[in-house]
Design an enzyme around this catalytic site. Structure first.
Site, PDB file in Angstrom:
ATOM      1  N   ALA A 257       0.231  -3.492  -1.653  1.00 25.96           N
ATOM      2  CA  ALA A 257       1.101  -2.339  -1.389  1.00 25.96           C
ATOM      3  C   ALA A 257       0.568  -0.984  -1.840  1.00 25.96           C
ATOM      4  O   ALA A 257       1.017   0.040  -1.327  1.00 25.96           O
ATOM      5  CB  ALA A 257       2.458  -2.577  -2.039  1.00 25.96           C
ATOM      6  N   PRO A 259      -1.378   2.458  -2.289  1.00 19.70           N
ATOM      7  CA  PRO A 259      -0.539   3.318  -3.132  1.00 19.70           C
ATOM      8  C   PRO A 259       0.921   3.430  -2.681  1.00 19.70           C
ATOM      9  O   PRO A 259       1.651   4.250  -3.221  1.00 19.70           O
ATOM     10  CB  PRO A 259      -1.233   4.680  -3.012  1.00 19.70           C
ATOM     11  CG  PRO A 259      -1.827   4.675  -1.641  1.00 19.70           C
ATOM     12  CD  PRO A 259      -2.231   3.260  -1.371  1.00 19.70           C
ATOM     13  N   GLY A 260       1.316   2.633  -1.721  1.00 12.75           N
ATOM     14  CA  GLY A 260       2.740   2.599  -1.386  1.00 12.75           C
ATOM     15  C   GLY A 260       3.118   3.337  -0.113  1.00 12.75           C
ATOM     16  O   GLY A 260       4.303   3.572   0.133  1.00 12.75           O
ATOM     17  N   GLY A 261       2.124   3.704   0.685  1.00  9.84           N
ATOM     18  CA  GLY A 261       2.426   4.410   1.940  1.00  9.84           C
ATOM     19  C   GLY A 261       3.401   3.623   2.808  1.00  9.84           C
ATOM     20  O   GLY A 261       4.404   4.172   3.297  1.00  9.84           O
ATOM     21  N   LYS A 262       3.129   2.341   2.955  1.00  9.47           N
ATOM     22  CA  LYS A 262       4.005   1.536   3.825  1.00  9.47           C
ATOM     23  C   LYS A 262       5.237   1.047   3.065  1.00  9.47           C
ATOM     24  O   LYS A 262       6.301   0.888   3.649  1.00  9.47           O
ATOM     25  CB  LYS A 262       3.217   0.374   4.436  1.00  9.47           C
ATOM     26  CG  LYS A 262       2.102   0.909   5.307  1.00  9.47           C
ATOM     27  CD  LYS A 262       1.231  -0.113   5.914  1.00  9.47           C
ATOM     28  CE  LYS A 262      -0.026   0.548   6.488  1.00  9.47           C
ATOM     29  NZ  LYS A 262      -1.055   0.865   5.470  1.00  9.47           N
ATOM     30  N   ASP A 307      -2.059 -10.983  -7.913  1.00 12.20           N
ATOM     31  CA  ASP A 307      -2.932 -11.389  -6.809  1.00 12.20           C
ATOM     32  C   ASP A 307      -2.040 -12.096  -5.783  1.00 12.20           C
ATOM     33  O   ASP A 307      -1.435 -13.136  -6.095  1.00 12.20           O
ATOM     34  CB  ASP A 307      -4.015 -12.330  -7.336  1.00 12.20           C
ATOM     35  CG  ASP A 307      -5.041 -12.682  -6.266  1.00 12.20           C
ATOM     36  OD1 ASP A 307      -4.676 -12.669  -5.065  1.00 12.20           O
ATOM     37  OD2 ASP A 307      -6.191 -12.972  -6.636  1.00 12.20           O
ATOM     38  N   ASP A 326      -0.473  -6.122   4.401  1.00 15.57           N
ATOM     39  CA  ASP A 326      -1.356  -5.024   4.822  1.00 15.57           C
ATOM     40  C   ASP A 326      -2.667  -5.284   4.082  1.00 15.57           C
ATOM     41  O   ASP A 326      -2.925  -4.718   3.026  1.00 15.57           O
ATOM     42  CB  ASP A 326      -0.720  -3.682   4.428  1.00 15.57           C
ATOM     43  CG  ASP A 326      -1.511  -2.500   4.960  1.00 15.57           C
ATOM     44  OD1 ASP A 326      -2.037  -2.599   6.079  1.00 15.57           O
ATOM     45  OD2 ASP A 326      -1.581  -1.466   4.274  1.00 15.57           O
ATOM     46  N   CYS A 379      -6.857  -1.936   8.506  1.00 17.06           N
ATOM     47  CA  CYS A 379      -7.397  -0.682   9.037  1.00 17.06           C
ATOM     48  C   CYS A 379      -8.845  -0.908   9.469  1.00 17.06           C
ATOM     49  O   CYS A 379      -9.755  -0.222   9.018  1.00 17.06           O
ATOM     50  CB  CYS A 379      -7.280   0.447   8.012  1.00 17.06           C
ATOM     51  SG  CYS A 379      -7.955   0.047   6.405  1.00 17.06           S
TER      52      CYS A 379
END
Ligand SMILES: C[S@@+](CC[C@H](N)C(=O)[O-])C[C@H]1O[C@@H](n2cnc3c(N)ncnc32)[C@H](O)[C@@H]1O
Length: 436
Positions: A257, A259-262, A307, A326, A379
């Site tokens: 997760a 840095p937390g964008g999603k 993990d 992600d 990505c």
């Protein structure tokens, strides 16, 4: 040399290439420690990115003059910065570049090294820019688009020659800055107007209804950023949370997760629901909390350093309505933003990452409720980390099926964006339903 943009460029390149460091981090660190004016900081950044984007082209130019010579990496970097300025930056006269480069070699090395630098650059000046190979063969493409041969071969094998060339042509064009509007706090049109009033040039995103796109400019100092009215995020990433088909009371697991964008995008859909955000690095979970706090979702997000391959040992079966993986990946989709990445990756890395991705998917597969939705995203445009992972996961988990993602971009069940398609990062998204 702290106030010389060319010397700082050479130092930045040497650190990036020797330590396989991220360009943006090294540039920022050196800018903080240097005494460069704003104009010189821009010049230094331009030179570093320019050299990284065109490294094989610059090596090709230097080839005839350094053949058989043992050149130290920093001298090679100095020579590349010089050729880059002479060929690509019209405003800087060649003699100024030559004199400064010679001086840098003298101050950091020796008279002998400075003579070598002068000699090579005089030769280049005399003969001019070598015409680049024009063919469609792998080696020609590798030099022309400054991309490692293995990656050119992989792109051609996976995507065919036309798409490969299209992608390669796009990767050195300047990237955009895009922001995701926090629509719980402000509408897209109101935020656009407020930022336009401050002089920013802004367009609506072509691919996300909550996205705005800027050509340049720093937004971190704006009140709107500090008040949590938006977050910086690539447009492609804005498609992930919608792919989860979120409901206000969903319990969501976000496995990778930081840095937390999603995570914060997911949180924006939730009311009674919660999102549990994991990351393998404890220090990075702080970034998720900071972003959650700034955007107003502190109480909806719980973070845990873990993990994700061990997640099955920490949560009861069927704990979550939705799960996002992600996944850690090669990041090849970010090639425009991080030009150095292409030189650091190797084919074996892709296969190692595929294994980690499958292990994470396997670990969380029992944590999703029946009829729940799992989204897998990366990505990268590399098939080994995308389609191959989907196929392998489905083969090993008969209780899962691929489920289409509602979108206007593709007729396929999955979404795959190349950097050349909509000028976003390269990205991949697949959604699965748990059948039983
Ligand atoms: C692609 S980035 C995630 C970006 C994030 N989802 C966002 O939108 O801001 C992948 C993240 O996975 C984390 N990571 C790598 N391996 C992991 C693992 N085995 N378990 C959990 N997190 C992992 C990395 O530290 C990194 O922060």
């Amino acid at each position: 040399m702290k106030n010389n943009p060319r010397a700082v460029s050479v130092e930045a390149l040497t650190r990036i290439l020797q330590n396989k460091a991220y360009s943006n981090i090294e540039i920022n660190n050196l800018l903080k420690r240097s005494d460069l004016s704003n104009a010189d900081s821009r010049l230094m950044t331009n030179i570093v990115y320019g050299v990284l984007q065109n490294m094989y082209v610059l090596e090709y130019q230097l080839g005839p003059y350094i053949k058989g010579k043992k050149i130290k990496p920093w001298i090679m970097n100095l020579l590349m910065t010089a050729i880059y300025q002479m060929h690509y930056l019209d405003k800087i006269p060649d003699h100024a570049v030559l004199n400064e480069s010679t001086e840098i070699a003298k101050q950091n090395g020796s008279i002998g090294l400075s003579k070598l630098v002068t000699g090579v650059l005089r030769n280049y000046q005399r003969n001019g820019f070598r015409e680049l190979p024009t063919g469609q063969g792998e080696k020609d493409l590798s030099i022309r688009y400054s991309t490692p041969l293995w990656l050119v071969k992989l792109l051609i094998k996976q995507q065919g020659i036309n798409k490969a060339v299209e992608v390669l042509e796009s990767i050195n064009q300047p990237s955009h800055v895009s922001i995701r509007v926090n629509t719980n706090k402000i509408s897209v049109s109101d935020l656009k107007e407020r930022l336009e009033d401050q002089g920013f040039e802004i367009k609506n995103s072509h691919i996300s209804p909550v996205g705005l796109v800027l050509n340049s400019g720093s937004l971190f100092d704006t009140d709107e950023f500090n008040d949590g009215l938006f977050t910086i995020q690539d447009e492609s990433s804005m498609l992930v949370a919608p792919a989860l088909d979120l409901k206000p009371d969903d319990l969501v697991l976000d496995t990778c997760a930081a840095p937390g964008g999603k995570t914060t995008h997911i949180a924006s859909y939730l009311k009674k629901g919660h999102v549990t955000a994991l990351d393998i690095h404890e220090r990075k979970t702080k970034l998720i909390r900071e972003n959650g706090q700034r955007l107003g979702y502190k109480d909806i997000i719980q973070t845990k350093a873990m993990d994700a391959r061990n997640a099955k040992d920490h949560f009861p079966a069927q704990s979550f309505d939705k799960i996002l993986v992600d996944a850690p990946c090669s990041g090849l989709g970010l090639i425009r933003r991080k030009p150095e990445l292409r030189y650091f990756r190797e084919f074996e890395d892709l296969m190692n990452l595929q294994k980690i991705q499958l292990d994470i998917l396997d670990s969380i597969s029992d944590l999703l409720k029946v009829d729940g939705r799992l989204v897998f995203s990366t990505c990268t445009f590399d098939d080994e980390e995308n389609e191959a992972v989907v196929a392998e996961f489905l083969k090993n988990h008969e209780n899962y099926e691929l489920t289409p993602i509602k979108n206007d971009l593709s007729n396929e069940d999955t979404i795959k964006l190349f950097p050349s398609d909509y000028f976003t990062d390269g990205f991949f998204i697949a959604a699965f339903r748990r059948k039983k």
